[in-house]
Design a protein around this motif. Structure first.
Motif, PDB file in Angstrom:
ATOM      1  N   ARG A 155       0.806  -1.352  -0.107  1.00  0.00           N
ATOM      2  CA  ARG A 155      -0.094   0.019  -0.049  1.00  0.00           C
ATOM      3  C   ARG A 155       0.891   1.400  -0.146  1.00  0.00           C
ATOM      4  O   ARG A 155       2.031   1.221   0.286  1.00  0.00           O
TER       5      ARG A 155
ATOM      6  N   THR B  41      -0.505   4.264 -10.595  1.00  0.00           N
ATOM      7  CA  THR B  41      -1.637   5.351 -10.558  1.00  0.00           C
ATOM      8  C   THR B  41      -1.337   6.497  -9.674  1.00  0.00           C
ATOM      9  O   THR B  41      -1.897   7.559  -9.423  1.00  0.00           O
TER      10      THR B  41
ATOM     11  N   HIS C  91      -7.581 -13.223  14.377  1.00  0.00           N
ATOM     12  CA  HIS C  91      -7.887 -14.572  15.020  1.00  0.00           C
ATOM     13  C   HIS C  91      -6.869 -15.634  14.759  1.00  0.00           C
ATOM     14  O   HIS C  91      -6.358 -15.584  13.501  1.00  0.00           O
TER      15      HIS C  91
ATOM     16  N   GLN D  48      -4.554 -18.210   8.179  1.00  0.00           N
ATOM     17  CA  GLN D  48      -5.372 -17.092   7.774  1.00  0.00           C
ATOM     18  C   GLN D  48      -4.137 -16.156   8.096  1.00  0.00           C
ATOM     19  O   GLN D  48      -3.842 -15.684   9.459  1.00  0.00           O
TER      20      GLN D  48
ATOM     21  N   ALA E 111     -12.798 -17.393  13.036  1.00  0.00           N
ATOM     22  CA  ALA E 111     -11.337 -17.260  12.676  1.00  0.00           C
ATOM     23  C   ALA E 111     -11.096 -16.954  11.288  1.00  0.00           C
ATOM     24  O   ALA E 111     -11.164 -17.844  10.395  1.00  0.00           O
ATOM     25  N   CYS E 112     -11.488 -15.879  10.823  1.00  0.00           N
ATOM     26  CA  CYS E 112     -11.292 -15.286   9.467  1.00  0.00           C
ATOM     27  C   CYS E 112     -10.520 -13.983   9.402  1.00  0.00           C
ATOM     28  O   CYS E 112     -11.411 -13.171   9.570  1.00  0.00           O
ATOM     29  N   ASN E 113      -9.242 -14.172   9.290  1.00  0.00           N
ATOM     30  CA  ASN E 113      -8.493 -12.566   9.253  1.00  0.00           C
ATOM     31  C   ASN E 113      -8.713 -12.139   7.831  1.00  0.00           C
ATOM     32  O   ASN E 113      -8.723 -12.953   6.729  1.00  0.00           O
ATOM     33  N   LYS E 114      -8.764 -10.967   7.918  1.00  0.00           N
ATOM     34  CA  LYS E 114      -9.000 -10.100   6.313  1.00  0.00           C
ATOM     35  C   LYS E 114      -7.485 -10.221   5.979  1.00  0.00           C
ATOM     36  O   LYS E 114      -6.470  -9.973   6.867  1.00  0.00           O
ATOM     37  N   GLU E 115      -7.356 -10.521   4.719  1.00  0.00           N
ATOM     38  CA  GLU E 115      -6.290 -10.615   3.980  1.00  0.00           C
ATOM     39  C   GLU E 115      -5.652  -8.865   3.842  1.00  0.00           C
ATOM     40  O   GLU E 115      -6.608  -8.030   4.101  1.00  0.00           O
ATOM     41  N   LEU E 116      -4.417  -8.946   4.106  1.00  0.00           N
ATOM     42  CA  LEU E 116      -3.866  -7.635   4.190  1.00  0.00           C
ATOM     43  C   LEU E 116      -4.140  -6.903   2.719  1.00  0.00           C
ATOM     44  O   LEU E 116      -4.082  -7.666   1.771  1.00  0.00           O
ATOM     45  N   PRO E 117      -5.147  -5.818   2.738  1.00  0.00           N
ATOM     46  CA  PRO E 117      -5.614  -5.232   1.501  1.00  0.00           C
ATOM     47  C   PRO E 117      -4.390  -4.751   0.470  1.00  0.00           C
ATOM     48  O   PRO E 117      -3.327  -4.537   1.017  1.00  0.00           O
TER      49      PRO E 117
ATOM     50  N   PRO F 151      -2.605  -2.666  -2.419  1.00  0.00           N
ATOM     51  CA  PRO F 151      -2.682  -1.217  -2.738  1.00  0.00           C
ATOM     52  C   PRO F 151      -3.936  -0.726  -3.528  1.00  0.00           C
ATOM     53  O   PRO F 151      -4.010  -1.603  -4.651  1.00  0.00           O
ATOM     54  N   LYS F 152      -4.496   0.188  -3.353  1.00  0.00           N
ATOM     55  CA  LYS F 152      -5.796   0.756  -3.938  1.00  0.00           C
ATOM     56  C   LYS F 152      -5.202   1.612  -4.974  1.00  0.00           C
ATOM     57  O   LYS F 152      -4.788   2.524  -4.702  1.00  0.00           O
ATOM     58  N   PRO F 153      -5.688   1.357  -6.083  1.00  0.00           N
ATOM     59  CA  PRO F 153      -5.208   2.303  -7.353  1.00  0.00           C
ATOM     60  C   PRO F 153      -6.192   3.714  -6.949  1.00  0.00           C
ATOM     61  O   PRO F 153      -7.163   3.769  -6.627  1.00  0.00           O
ATOM     62  N   ILE F 154      -5.394   4.761  -7.375  1.00  0.00           N
ATOM     63  CA  ILE F 154      -5.882   6.142  -7.406  1.00  0.00           C
ATOM     64  C   ILE F 154      -7.027   5.974  -8.387  1.00  0.00           C
ATOM     65  O   ILE F 154      -6.606   5.694  -9.795  1.00  0.00           O
TER      66      ILE F 154
ATOM     67  N   GLU G  56      -8.874   8.352 -22.807  1.00  0.00           N
ATOM     68  CA  GLU G  56      -8.160   8.740 -21.572  1.00  0.00           C
ATOM     69  C   GLU G  56      -6.951   9.558 -21.820  1.00  0.00           C
ATOM     70  O   GLU G  56      -6.320   9.979 -21.081  1.00  0.00           O
TER      71      GLU G  56
END
Lengths: 896, 433
Positions: free
Chosen positions: A292, A310, A845, A872, B27-33, B35-38, B85
């Protein structure tokens, strides 16, 4: 038969007459289920003669004469004294008890955990043996109120009551009394140096402030790890763990995990014993892959949207080299406009600020994925008299690991050696030890990658090419971001591909060059020398009052060969002296115990610091204890905060010592606070020299421990903490060129923050013994920070709530040979702040599981372990690696 | 198994079951997000290409389509105009404007005149109507002297950027404003700021015709036989005909930019007559005789007085002493508008870029006399356009008039790759005679 009887008779005769030694064989078992208990200590009363029972409780002890009194004890069991009249097979049944284990760290004298005046957590060898954790060190994270930050597979940094971070300078760790910190870093380098798993007898964790007994540093907890005495635990033990990790990792395929440890101890005689221990860990490390975007300049450091494609100024969290950024418009395009007048009007139409960063490399591309840790240690124990033991001990650890400071650091071929000599008696000890550090080829990934970029193409050239290509791309009708991307592809022509021979050649040349020579290497050969002693006067006072006194001397010798520290005449010496006194008294028929302790420390560069502690333990009924405490703690600035003198491209980091301020003429010509000056050049706030004070905390705690129905152990606490004089950095600019009044340089100085913050928290744990060897255990704890000023980055980094729930069985199935342990840890989301990056961490978790199968015939155990059973992936600090499942099979032989 | 035979089995299994179900459920961790494109806001509305579907752009559209059949190294124009574009500024002559331009070029005022152009020619011509990478509305032009226009680069590539990365050079194009009216070069913008998904479009009064010569070519060719004296002055000031001569090289440099005020031959003759008469009178000749003699000399010898005065019988030495290369260099320099500190870049002042309120511009004289006030420019604008444009030299008693013609490009706004020539009716004098 007759001869045999005769011999026995002679033997009996001899034993009663005290001429011949007698051998007693026996077995120790659980009074509730009749199962043998492993690792029970069987000692001849009032002597040093003792053995430890084996896997199934069998023991064999030789006593000089009969009758004899044997003291049979084991953690979690009531100690029993057995009067032995003859040498027939002896069966001892022990009652299991909760909270009865002896802890020493809470008061520096042995006491039952349930009666400890402050919160204490203990991890026994038995717990380690049956824990799912691949590394014993990671068991700490299961204790209530504990947060850990994993910067690498082999770099776990625990903390309690807030302020988590990799490399935690507010958390002390002692191994057999040796301060385990790396002298130049002031924190323990994970588990790189220390005990091998087979040599750990117990770990004791003191959450919260604990300077009154242990001195500078223990503001957020102290961990003490004790090894096994070779007199008590002898023979060969070894353990082999092999496993798999990085399963399903998109950047790194499934990879093997190896952990081998070995311990050999021999008791040569009643006077002399020795041990040799070793551990080797080899794996592909967890990968930090947070790509990120990070708002580094002119922001609070929070993460923001944007990718390399971007955002022309993209600065990925785990991408290095892209920290180099300039305003393309003012520094390149305007210059192009001057040279190329027909572009000037066009350039004038562009925004005034076009930040562009150089192209970085991911951590994956830069860091050797192999993490290796090799530890070897040994000790010679000599009993001068039965009550006085001399110990000569050495530990050496080396390895590769990665940690997160203000940047990510690859600690490569780091070497730390520790040597100790100790004399220990029942009432006193004196010890002297040293820690010798060598940072090897350790390097700062950001600095190295930035210099690497300068080496393959200097920024002056890269940006010039970028500027021309950007203009041409725009004039061809591309929109802005496409023009940027085309410009980058042009400027990046010739960029060495990660892993290529050219890349490796250049990268090696930069990482092996010191930072001050435009490389990324930090040289560090610093040492720590400590001498300390303690005397317990209680027995001299007929135990009417408990009185304990001790003191220590510490000397840091900082040697970076002038690459890191302000070394003018050779290495820098920092001397500290400390002394402590503790008085305890039991009152009202032992219903109340009051203890007061105080400690005074003087560092030659700081004013003396007094840290008191007052505790009370109220015992309203048997197995019910209420504890009250007032504790204080502090820490001197870390050795780097005191003495660093390092130019890092964008400015110079200096330590707090006045000598360095003088060297930079900051006393006569004070720097001007940089953020305000950069926002508005007219806003000039001078930063005047002030002697830096130690950071400190004052804490109050109330706790309650109880053993209910002898089956349910409850421990609860509530605390508050008040922190002040936080040590931090402040950036200043100094106008240092008389001939050019507009010229200034950037300097980062160490100051105390005037922010005062309060913390508050509580915790509750339950341990419930059920029939058929089942146990259910759990804990919940909470930590909160209050009164944080708006402009202050507290880096508290603790979830508001965390919980642990577990179930285990120590024996089921055929002959109770099977065991299992399953637990689930959850922590709430955390607003994580560090010098490296800032972001909110999602709730985590983790489910761990272990299944054990005992092989009593060969004194061994098989264990299938799963850390993070459901694979996880999670990160517990911004910029740190994603940790997934680690699955292993362990075979351990003779872990007593 | 013991575990199954135990009477407490049910309770224990429930514990275990509850714990397991809890872990599985939660037990469900969020994946590391990642990078979010601008997000760049998706361009809305029509592209410029789509805007050209309107009926009054049919000739332009046909021209673009024809241009698209040419394999251009700088891309197909229709693709650039249609790329949602992209970011461009496009100057679009509508049908009326194109027919007007055909007429000016002497072609039939009919759509079929497109047939006179090859696809490659159209590609060049139309790319001159386009500025890449910027969306320039008339608000972007700040009407600030000395030149009230922006010196921009069209998409018509003259010198491509090479691998060693010199900048490349495109046919320059100038966006100006007089009052609230916008101009591209000297062509009025009829309808400004037509927003499109990929930039902005301006409807123009006529098509833009890219120049095809540098200034020196016009002067050296003595176009229309009206550059005799100025050409002679430049060559003598440069010490002969030479591509490396100061003025010849500057006026030949394609990526230079000048406004060159070129006095008419009549203006030179008048000034030379005055100069020679003055010299003769200083030598003791009565005024009437001196004027007559000077008029005669100028009439007989003409530009030779400048190019080779010593060759003139009797008066030769005197003329040579008076009309020196240094004097001519000063005079020529004073006719070339320049930016201080550079010898090749000035301002391209079409008449629409003359200030309505008198304002001074530096000239090449400022290279050697930095404090010289330069030239004073001014123009008057009526309802139908320019009514008068003047430039005054410091040494002149009165301002010179730019010679106006019904058609631009004849005596005013004579457009070149590297500048514009304005014909004037006096020789500009940096100091009084």
């Amino acid at each position: 038969m007759r001869i045999l009887r005769l011999l026995t008779g002679i033997g009996l005769l001899c034993s009663t007459s005290g001429i011949y030694a007698q051998t007693i064989k026996g077995n120790v078992r659980n009074s509730e289920n009749g199962e043998g208990i492993a690792a029970v200590s069987v000692v001849l009363k009032n002597s040093t003669t003792g053995v430890v029972a084996g896997e199934n409780g069998d023991f064999e002890i030789t006593v000089p004469s009969l009758p004899a009194v044997l003291v049979v004890s084991s953690v979690n069991y009531e100690t029993q004294e057995v009067n032995v009249l003859n040498s027939s097979f002896l069966t001892v049944s022990l009652k299991p008890l909760l909270g009865q284990e002896v802890v020493v760290s809470a008061s520096r004298i042995g006491e039952r955990a349930i009666e400890s005046p402050v919160t204490i957590e203990r991890v026994s060898a038995a717990t380690i043996k049956n824990a799912p954790s691949a590394s014993y060190y990671d068991i700490i994270s299961k204790l209530k109120g504990v947060d850990v930050v994993n910067a690498s597979l082999t770099f776990t940094s625990p903390t309690t009551r807030g302020f988590a971070g990799s490399g935690n300078t507010r958390f002390n760790q002692f191994v057999d009394g040796i301060d385990n910190q790396a002298p130049a870093l002031n924190f323990s380098v994970g588990s790189v140096v220390g005990l091998s798993e087979l040599d750990v007898e117990s770990m004791e964790l003191l959450p919260g402030a604990s300077s009154a007994l242990y001195g500078s540093g223990g503001m957020n907890g102290t961990l003490l790890i004790n090894s096994r005495n070779p007199f008590n635990y002898t023979g060969l033990s070894f353990q082999a763990k092999t496993g798999v990790m990085n399963v399903g990792n998109q950047y790194r395929g499934a990879s093997p995990y190896y952990n081998f440890s070995l311990r050999w101890a021999q008791k040569i005689s009643e006077k002399f014993a020795y041990k040799i221990t070793s551990e080797y860990v080899h794996a592909k490390d967890w990968l930090a892959s947070d790509y990120r975007n990070y708002g580094r300049v002119g922001t609070n450091g929070a993460l923001k949207d944007g990718t390399r494609e971007t955002d022309p100024n993209y600065d990925g969290v785990n991408v290095y080299g892209d920290e180099t950024t300039i305003n393309l418009r003012s520094l390149v395009l305007n210059a192009i406009g001057n040279q190329v007048p027909f572009w000037q009007s066009y350039i004038n139409q562009l925004p005034g600020n076009i930040p562009v960063s150089r192209t970085g490399y991911t951590e994956d591309e830069l860091v050797d994925p192999n993490t290796v840790n090799f530890k070897v240690g040994g000790a010679l124990h000599y009993r001068i008299t039965p009550g006085l033991e001399a110990i000569l001990m050495g530990h050496f650890g080396t390895g590769n690991t990665v940690y997160t400071g203000s940047d990510r650091y690859s600690l490569k071929d780091l070497k730390i050696a520790q040597y100790k000599f100790e004399l220990k008696a029942d009432n006193w000890f004196v010890r002297a030890y040293t820690t010798q550090e060598n940072a090897g080829e350790s390097h700062n990934l950001t600095a190295t990658a930035r210099q690497f970029n300068e080496l393959w193409k200097p920024s002056a050239q890269w940006y010039q090419e970028y500027g021309f290509a950007y203009m041409n791309a725009k004039m061809a009708g591309l929109n802005d971001i496409n023009a940027h991307n085309q410009a980058r592809s042009v400027a990046d022509i010739g960029r060495p591909a990660a892993g290529s021979a050219e890349f490796t050649r250049l990268w090696d040349s930069v990482r092996l060059k010191p930072i001050y020579q435009n490389g990324g290497l930090f040289l560090d050969k610093s040492d720590l020398y400590v001498a300390e002693g303690q005397y317990n006067f209680s027995s001299l006072l007929n135990d009417a009052v408990e009185l304990l006194a001790g003191g220590n001397w510490r000397r840091f010798v900082l040697n970076s060969e002038k690459t890191l520290f302000h070394e003018v005449d050779g290495p820098i010496h920092i001397n500290e002296l400390g002394a402590y006194l503790q008085v305890g008294k039991e009152l009202f028929n032992n219903r109340l115990k009051l203890t007061a302790a105080g400690r005074y420390d003087k560092n030659e560069f700081f004013k003396g610091k007094f840290t008191p502690r007052v505790t009370a333990v109220i015992k309203p009924a048997q197995d019910h204890n209420i504890r009250l405490s007032y504790q204080t703690a502090y820490r001197f600035p870390s050795t780097q905060q005191q003495w660093i003198d390092l130019s890092v491209g964008s400015g110079t980091l200096i330590g707090s010592n006045r000598v360095i301020w003088e060297a930079y003429d900051l006393i006569n010509n004070p720097g001007i606070s940089a953020p305000e000056f950069i926002a508005n050049p007219a806003n000039r706030i001078p930063v005047i020299y002030e002697e830096v004070k130690p950071e400190s905390v004052t804490s109050y705690e109330v706790g309650y421990k109880a053993l209910l129905a002898r089956k349910l152990f409850v421990d609860a606490y509530v605390y508050t903490g008040a922190y002040e004089n936080f040590l931090g950095r402040r950036d200043v600019v100094q106008f240092n060129d008389v001939s050019n009044p507009a010229a200034y340089r950037g300097i980062s100085v160490v100051v105390n923050s005037d922010a005062k913050v309060k913390t508050f928290g509580w915790g509750l744990s339950l341990d419930w013994r059920l029939p058929s060897n089942f146990s259910v255990y759990g804990n919940i704890s909470s930590d909160e920070i209050k009164d944080v000023p708006n402009n202050f980055r507290s880096s508290f980094n603790s979830p508001k709530y965390r919980t642990l729930l577990g179930i285990s069985n120590s024996g089921f199935g055929p002959k109770d040979l099977f065991g299992f342990n399953l637990n689930w840890r959850w922590q709430d989301e955390v607003d994580f702040e560090s010098d490296f990056a800032i972001s909110t961490l999602d709730p985590i978790h983790v489910v761990d599981f272990a299944l054990m199968y005992k092989l009593p015939a060969i004194k061994s155990q098989l264990k299938i372990g799963a850390n993070n059973l459901f694979n996880q992936y999670y990160t517990n600090a911004v910029g740190n690696p994603s940790i997934g499942g680690l699955y292993y099979l362990a075979f351990v032989y003779n872990m007593q | 198994m013991k575990i199954l035979s135990n009477p407490n089995n049910t309770i224990r299994m429930r514990f275990l079951g509850a714990l397991l179900s809890l872990t599985f459920l939660t037990a469900c961790n969020k994946e590391l997000p990642p990078p979010k494109p601008i997000e760049t806001p998706a361009p809305s509305g029509e592209t410029i290409m789509e805007k050209l579907n309107a009926a009054d752009y049919s000739i332009l559209k046909a021209a673009i389509e024809k241009a698209g059949t040419f394999a251009s190294t700088t891309g197909k124009l229709s693709d650039i105009l249609a790329n949602p574009e992209g970011v461009i500024t496009f100057f679009a002559p509508d049908n009326t404007a194109i027919l007007r331009s055909f007429a000016l070029m002497g072609l039939p005022a009919d759509a079929s005149s497109l047939n006179f152009f090859r696809a490659g020619q159209l590609d060049s011509l139309l790319k001159y109507h386009l500025i890449g990478g910027l969306s320039l509305t008339t608000n972007s032009i700040s009407p600030v002297a000395p030149a009230l226009n922006l010196y921009l680069q069209s998409a018509l590539l003259l010198a491509p950027p090479s691998p060693s990365l010199p900048p490349g050079y495109r046919m320059p194009i100038f966006l100006g404003k007089q009052g609230s009216s916008g101009f591209v070069n000297n062509i009025p913008i009829v309808q400004a700021d037509i927003a499109a998904a990929n930039g902005v479009m301006h409807k123009t009064y006529a098509a833009l015709l890219p120049p095809d010569k540098v200034i020196w070519q016009t002067i050296a060719a003595n176009a229309g036989g009206s550059y005799d004296y100025f050409k002679a002055a430049v060559i003598r000031a440069d010490g002969g005909e030479s591509a490396s001569g100061q003025f010849q090289s500057a006026l030949s440099t394609p990526n230079a930019n000048f406004t060159v005020f070129v006095p008419t031959d009549a203006a030179f003759e008048q000034t030379l007559t005055q100069l020679i008469a003055k010299a003769l009178m200083e030598g003791g000749m009565p005024q009437g005789d001196a004027v007559s003699a000077a008029t005669l000399l100028v009439g007989v010898y003409g530009p030779t007085i400048i190019s080779n005065p010593s060759s003139i019988p009797v008066y030769g030495p005197g003329l040579a002493a008076e009309i020196t290369p240094e004097l001519l260099a000063g005079v020529v320099a004073y006719h070339i508008v320049a930016q201080p500190g550079t010898t090749v870049v000035g301002y391209r002042n079409f008449l629409v870029n003359f200030p309505a309120t008198a304002a001074n511009l530096p000239t090449l004289v400022n290279a050697s006399v930095p404090q010289h006030p330069g030239l004073t420019l001014q123009a008057s604008f009526g309802a139908l356009g320019i009514t008068a444009a003047t430039v005054k030299g410091l040494g002149n008693a009165t301002a010179s008039n730019v010679v106006l013609n019904a058609i631009p490009g004849v005596t005013h706004d004579i457009h070149h790759i590297n500048g514009v020539i304005q014909r004037i009716d006096q020789v500009l004098l940096p100091i009084p005679l």
